[in-house]
Scaffold this active site. Sequence first.
Site, PDB file in Angstrom:
ATOM      1  N   GLY A  10       0.660  -1.022  -0.582  1.00 57.83           N
ATOM      2  CA  GLY A  10       0.090   0.634   0.352  1.00 57.83           C
ATOM      3  C   GLY A  10       0.590   1.089   0.182  1.00 57.83           C
ATOM      4  N   CYS A  11       0.050   2.222   0.336  1.00 54.06           N
ATOM      5  CA  CYS A  11       0.876   3.803   0.074  1.00 54.06           C
ATOM      6  C   CYS A  11       2.161   3.382   1.185  1.00 54.06           C
ATOM      7  CB  CYS A  11       0.000   4.891   1.562  1.00 54.06           C
ATOM      8  SG  CYS A  11       0.551   6.027   1.009  1.00 54.06           S
ATOM      9  N   PHE A  12       3.121   4.439   0.759  1.00 50.49           N
ATOM     10  CA  PHE A  12       4.540   4.154   1.821  1.00 50.49           C
ATOM     11  C   PHE A  12       4.408   4.995   3.031  1.00 50.49           C
ATOM     12  CE2 PHE A  12       6.622   6.812  -1.870  1.00 50.49           C
ATOM     13  CZ  PHE A  12       5.870   8.060  -2.113  1.00 50.49           C
TER      14      PHE A  12
END
Length: 174
Positions: A10-12
Amino acid sequence: MSAFATLGGGCFWCLEAAFRPLRGVLEVTPGYSGGHTLRPTYEEVSTGTTDHAEVVRIAFDPREISYEQLLDVFFAVHDPTTKDRQGYDVGPQYRSIVLYENEAQKDAALRKIKALSGLFKPRIVTEVKPLEHFWPAEPEHHRYYDKYPQDPYCQAVIAPKVGKVVQRFWPLLK
């Protein structure tokens, strides 16, 4: 003494915030890996056409935290059963991926997936592939949660993941 783990789920921004409070974690750097574009930008990766995933590269002291413990946290803070998606973040850049640096990391990741496979329905779709290149993200993406804790995305998505780490992995906290 340090080692590295490169993980995408997912989003870092989420992964960076989740791993940063762990004992033995020396640095967490958001970036891009797994694709074909040299020195990709956030804008390029966001199109989903570079084949890169948003990842974090974790520098850690294996005397204080093991690669296997990092994998435990990784699989607890994201959904490894959704292809190219984590919540509202959709696209191949948000896929679940373990990028290994050696055979020991590869074997550990495959063992972990096998051990967890009976606990997840549908099946785990996490990619396991060798790390070829890691490209650090632009500076504005580093420590995003620390800089903008009141941002709606941080409150709705990142804070619950950090809370899960604090609650479930408290013995591993700094």
